[in-house]
Structures are given as structure tokens and as C-alpha cells.
Design a protein around this motif. Structure first.
Motif, mmCIF file in Angstrom:
data_model
loop_
_atom_site.group_PDB
_atom_site.id
_atom_site.type_symbol
_atom_site.label_atom_id
_atom_site.label_comp_id
_atom_site.label_asym_id
_atom_site.label_seq_id
_atom_site.Cartn_x
_atom_site.Cartn_y
_atom_site.Cartn_z
ATOM 1 N N ILE A 9 39.138 62.477 -9.281
ATOM 2 C CA ILE A 9 38.109 62.833 -8.305
ATOM 3 C C ILE A 9 36.775 62.783 -9.029
ATOM 4 C CG2 ILE A 9 37.256 64.631 -6.748
ATOM 5 C CD1 ILE A 9 40.168 65.694 -6.662
ATOM 6 N N ASP A 10 35.922 61.837 -8.641
ATOM 7 C CA ASP A 10 34.639 61.689 -9.337
ATOM 8 C C ASP A 10 33.455 62.102 -8.459
ATOM 9 O OD1 ASP A 10 34.742 59.565 -7.613
ATOM 10 O OD2 ASP A 10 33.889 58.117 -9.006
ATOM 11 N N HIS A 11 33.719 62.980 -7.503
ATOM 12 C CA HIS A 11 32.660 63.498 -6.643
ATOM 13 C C HIS A 11 31.800 64.473 -7.438
ATOM 14 C CE1 HIS A 11 30.649 65.450 -3.280
ATOM 15 N NE2 HIS A 11 31.095 64.489 -2.503
ATOM 16 N N ALA A 12 30.494 64.494 -7.165
ATOM 17 C CA ALA A 12 29.577 65.359 -7.909
ATOM 18 C C ALA A 12 29.925 66.838 -7.767
ATOM 19 C CB ALA A 12 28.143 65.120 -7.446
ATOM 20 N N ARG A 51 24.867 74.227 -7.564
ATOM 21 C CA ARG A 51 25.069 73.901 -6.150
ATOM 22 C C ARG A 51 23.810 73.337 -5.505
ATOM 23 N NH1 ARG A 51 28.934 78.953 -3.978
ATOM 24 N NH2 ARG A 51 30.910 77.940 -4.565
ATOM 25 N N SER A 52 22.676 73.920 -5.805
ATOM 26 C CA SER A 52 21.439 73.418 -5.193
ATOM 27 C C SER A 52 21.134 72.000 -5.671
ATOM 28 C CB SER A 52 20.270 74.361 -5.492
ATOM 29 O OG SER A 52 20.033 74.481 -6.883
ATOM 30 N N GLN A 53 21.465 71.698 -6.929
ATOM 31 C CA GLN A 53 21.240 70.346 -7.441
ATOM 32 C C GLN A 53 22.156 69.339 -6.755
ATOM 33 O OE1 GLN A 53 22.411 69.676 -11.513
ATOM 34 N NE2 GLN A 53 21.066 67.904 -11.744
ATOM 35 N N VAL A 54 23.438 69.662 -6.667
ATOM 36 C CA VAL A 54 24.402 68.734 -6.062
ATOM 37 C C VAL A 54 24.109 68.546 -4.577
ATOM 38 C CG1 VAL A 54 26.831 68.346 -5.531
ATOM 39 C CG2 VAL A 54 26.185 69.246 -7.766
ATOM 40 N N ALA A 56 21.268 68.755 -3.114
ATOM 41 C CA ALA A 56 20.048 67.949 -2.971
ATOM 42 C C ALA A 56 20.318 66.468 -3.172
ATOM 43 C CB ALA A 56 18.991 68.425 -3.962
ATOM 44 N N LEU A 57 21.278 66.120 -4.020
ATOM 45 C CA LEU A 57 21.611 64.709 -4.228
ATOM 46 C C LEU A 57 21.973 64.033 -2.911
ATOM 47 C CD1 LEU A 57 23.803 64.905 -7.479
ATOM 48 C CD2 LEU A 57 21.502 63.963 -7.276
ATOM 49 N N TYR A 58 22.645 64.778 -2.043
ATOM 50 C CA TYR A 58 23.071 64.232 -0.758
ATOM 51 C C TYR A 58 22.056 64.533 0.341
ATOM 52 C CZ TYR A 58 27.518 63.351 -3.037
ATOM 53 O OH TYR A 58 28.476 62.875 -3.883
ATOM 54 N N ALA A 59 21.502 65.728 0.324
ATOM 55 C CA ALA A 59 20.581 66.125 1.390
ATOM 56 C C ALA A 59 19.292 65.324 1.381
ATOM 57 C CB ALA A 59 20.258 67.619 1.260
ATOM 58 N N ALA A 60 18.905 64.806 0.233
ATOM 59 C CA ALA A 60 17.663 64.030 0.144
ATOM 60 C C ALA A 60 17.710 62.782 1.022
ATOM 61 C CB ALA A 60 17.387 63.641 -1.307
ATOM 62 N N HIS A 61 18.903 62.331 1.353
ATOM 63 C CA HIS A 61 19.059 61.128 2.183
ATOM 64 C C HIS A 61 19.299 61.472 3.649
ATOM 65 C CE1 HIS A 61 19.220 58.869 -1.538
ATOM 66 N NE2 HIS A 61 20.151 59.689 -1.978
ATOM 67 N N THR A 62 19.163 62.749 3.976
ATOM 68 C CA THR A 62 19.345 63.192 5.354
ATOM 69 C C THR A 62 18.109 63.976 5.789
ATOM 70 O OG1 THR A 62 20.275 65.416 4.977
ATOM 71 C CG2 THR A 62 21.784 63.526 4.744
ATOM 72 N N ALA A 63 18.112 64.395 7.046
ATOM 73 C CA ALA A 63 17.007 65.214 7.561
ATOM 74 C C ALA A 63 17.391 66.686 7.670
ATOM 75 C CB ALA A 63 16.575 64.695 8.932
ATOM 76 N N ALA A 64 18.549 67.054 7.136
ATOM 77 C CA ALA A 64 19.067 68.407 7.339
ATOM 78 C C ALA A 64 18.125 69.481 6.801
ATOM 79 C CB ALA A 64 20.447 68.539 6.692
ATOM 80 N N LEU A 86 12.622 67.595 -2.202
ATOM 81 C CA LEU A 86 11.395 66.855 -2.508
ATOM 82 C C LEU A 86 11.412 66.342 -3.949
ATOM 83 C CD1 LEU A 86 8.567 68.927 -0.767
ATOM 84 C CD2 LEU A 86 9.736 66.876 0.055
ATOM 85 N N THR A 87 11.968 67.118 -4.857
ATOM 86 C CA THR A 87 12.097 66.657 -6.239
ATOM 87 C C THR A 87 13.016 65.446 -6.319
ATOM 88 O OG1 THR A 87 11.720 68.890 -7.105
ATOM 89 C CG2 THR A 87 12.820 67.329 -8.561
ATOM 90 N N GLN A 88 14.148 65.532 -5.644
ATOM 91 C CA GLN A 88 15.099 64.420 -5.656
ATOM 92 C C GLN A 88 14.491 63.166 -5.025
ATOM 93 O OE1 GLN A 88 17.986 64.292 -7.171
ATOM 94 N NE2 GLN A 88 18.380 62.196 -6.502
ATOM 95 N N ARG A 89 13.759 63.324 -3.950
ATOM 96 C CA ARG A 89 13.134 62.170 -3.296
ATOM 97 C C ARG A 89 12.064 61.538 -4.183
ATOM 98 N NH1 ARG A 89 12.625 64.887 2.751
ATOM 99 N NH2 ARG A 89 14.809 64.536 3.376
ATOM 100 N N THR A 90 11.391 62.351 -4.970
ATOM 101 C CA THR A 90 10.387 61.810 -5.889
ATOM 102 C C THR A 90 11.047 60.907 -6.911
ATOM 103 O OG1 THR A 90 9.023 63.795 -5.619
ATOM 104 C CG2 THR A 90 8.567 62.403 -7.522
#
Length: 329
Positions: A9-12, A51-54, A56-64, A86-90
Motif C-alpha cells: 500500500i503506497d498511499h500517502a 494529517r493536515s499535510q496529507v 492538503a496533498l489531495y484537498a489542494a486539487h479540490t474545492a472542499a 494555499l501552501t500546497q498550491r503554491t
């Protein structure tokens, strides 16, 4: 002994079962699961940072998280996730780090970080984001923020030391903090190895700061491969072997079973297993047992010259380590 065919399992999120419903919610641009999992995390700073980092990796590509930020009164959790996204999107912007678009996005993310810090001063996670964003001010020719250019301890080079110490004051073993600090010096082009060695030297028994030199070596190894430099004996040097043994014997060996199973340590354990295998110092069996099926992209894919074979490489290293462990009894 685990078999060679054990699925990986290589999920973040790794073994953090609480995160998987979050990702399903994010796909639908919903944030309820994010709210619940962060509320349940409480003041466990390492888990909150992870948890907040992981997420954000996915949420940055959504509008949630955008909806959460816009639709509800601000809370410590929503402000943290807004800063994280916002950090991840940058970092996701496909333009040079000196581009005005990037610098504007970084400044917007910094403002979000300060809002999150104001809402929850004890939490280190938003300060970790500020430390990450310091990379956009890593060119010594164009120093933008004095906080990023403070002389380091013991003659170490200038860098975002105040941000690093602010995180360490709240969470002394925050693993993302030292990774972000190293990334600043990678971006600068110098100083990462000196910083990593100093941090490891200052580490006590059972401190994950013993892992810092391995991350610096891994990045150097990755860069060498990009340049096409020879790396055949890279991990078997006395220098690499010494740090592999230090991390194995002065950090991992002290961890109890519950700590070894924490999803927060998944990447550390995978990198340690990789380095032990490549350096030949032995003793990776217990590390692979702690990893279980939760392989991480770094190092097995990131440092593998043939990414399509990474699963086979993982199985080969693990089976060798477990066989070595079995014969040593």
C-alpha cells in the motif's frame, strides 16, 4: 515471515485508517470528514502535522477546503487547512520559484499561516508551512524576509532558523520541520549536509533527528542520478554506513511497538530500511516488520532508477532482511 507476494500500500495516508474516508469526501468537494478527523486529532502535534499535510496533498486539487473557509465561521482547524492548501498550491505552480505569480501565491499562503497561528498559537503545523514557504526566499542575491536569513547556531549558514526553533519549541520531534529546513538549503544550493550533521550531533537517544542525515544523503543521491553521476558505491561509504547505524541503533531500536506502528513515522521507516539495505550494515528485518505493507514513494520510487520495478525491489530487500534476521536467531 511475510511472503514476497504480500500486496503493498503506497498511499500517502499509510496505516492511518481515519484518513481514508476523508479522501472520499474530498472527491465530492465536501469537508465534513476533514472537520471530524482534525477535531479527533486534538493536541497530538505530530499526528496533526501529518494529517493536515496529507489531507492538503489531495484537498489542494479540490474545492472542499475553499468551501469550508467560505461557508463557516473561521476555526483553528479550518484556518490551518486553508494555510495548508494555499501552501500546497503554491508549490504546485509550474513556473520558476522567482516568478511574480509564485511570490504572490507564497505571500497569500503566509498570510493564511499567520491567521492560523493567531487562532491556535500552540499548534506547530502552520509554522511548519511558513518554514516550507521560506524556500521561495532561498536565493541569497534577493533576500526578501529577514526571518529567513538568520545566522545558524555553531557557525551554520543563514536560514529560517527562527521558524524552525518556533516549531521545535512546540513539538521537539516534528519530522516535517527538519525536512522543510533541509529543503530550504537544498533550494539555496548549499548547507544542507552541514545542517543535517549538526542536528544529528545534537540529538539524544531515541531522537528522530538521527534520521536527518539520511534525508540529506537521499536528496544528494537523487540529484546525482539526475546529473548522471556514478552512484554505484554511494551507500557503502563509511560516511553513509555510519549514519545508517546511528539511525538504526540510536533511534529505531528505542521505539516501542505502538510507536513503530504510527503512520507519522512511515516515511522515516521506509527510508531507514532502504539505507540499511543499500549500505549493507544489516539489521533491517525489524524495520521491515514495522513497515508492514505500507511502502512510501520516498525512497522506493523516488530513488529507484526504474520506478516500474520498485515493488520488486522492495520485496527483494525485505525478504533478504527477514531471512538475515531469521538466521541470526
Amino acid at each position: 515471515m511475510p511472503t514476497r507476494d504480500m500486496p503493498l500500500i503506497d498511499h500517502a495516508a499509510g496505516s492511518d485508517a481515519a484518513l481514508y474516508p476523508v479522501f472520499e469526501d474530498l472527491k465530492l468537494d465536501r469537508y465534513r470528514e476533514v472537520k471530524e478527523v482534525l477535531a479527533a486529532t486534538g493536541h497530538d502535534w505530530q499526528l496533526r502535522t501529518f494529517r493536515s499535510q496529507v489531507i492538503a496533498l489531495y484537498a489542494a486539487h479540490t474545492a472542499a477546503i475553499d468551501y469550508w473557509y467560505q461557508e463557516e465561521p473561521p476555526t483553528a482547524d479550518s484556518l490551518l487547512m486553508w494555510a495548508r492548501v494555499l501552501t500546497q498550491r503554491t508549490f504546485a505552480l509550474q513556473v520558476p520559484m522567482s516568478d511574480p505569480v509564485v511570490l504572490k501565491a507564497a505571500e497569500q499562503a503566509r498570510r493564511a499561516c499567520h491567521a492560523a497561528i493567531h487562532a491556535f498559537p500552540k499548534c506547530p503545523a502552520a509554522r511548519v508551512c511558513l518554514l516550507a514557504l521560506a524556500q521561495f526566499d532561498a536565493d541569497p542575491r534577493y533576500k526578501q524576509n529577514q526571518e529567513h536569513w538568520v545566522p545558524g547556531p555553531g557557525g551554520l549558514p543563514e536560514g529560517p532558523w527562527p521558524l524552525y526553533w518556533a516549531v521545535r519549541q512546540r513539538d521537539p520531534e516534528n519530522r516535517e520541520a527538519y525536512q522543510r529546513l533541509l529543503q530550504f538549503f537544498y533550494a539555496r544550493g548549499a548547507g544542507a549536509h552541514n545542517v543535517a550533521q549538526w542536528l544529528a550531533t545534537s540529538a539524544g537517544e531515541c531522537s528522530n533527528l538521527h534520521m536527518v542525515p539520511l534525508y540529506a544523503l537521499a536528496e544528494d543521491f537523487r540529484q546525482r542520478r539526475i546529473r548522471g553521476a556514478s552512484d554505484f558505491t554511494y551507500w557503502t561509504t563509511q560516511h553513509a554506513q555510519r549514519y545508517a547505524v546511528m539511525a538504526r541503533d540510536h533511534w529505531f531500536a528505542y521505539l516501542d511497538a505502538e510507536t513503530r506502528a504510527s503512520p507519522v513515522l512511515s516515511m522515516d521507516l521506509n527510508l531507514l530500511a532502504w539505507v540499511i539495505d543499500k549500505s549493507g550494515v544489516g539489521g533491517a528485518g525489524p524495520v521491515f516488520e514495522a513497515i508492514g505493507p505500507y511502502a512510501t514513494a520516498m525512497p522506493w520510487q523516488t530513488l529507484n532508477p526504474h520506478r516500474s520495478n520498485w515493488v520488486d525491489n522492495f520485496h527483494k530487500a525485505r525478504n533478504y532482511a527477514l531471512a538475515e534476521q531469521h538466521t541470526s536467531y
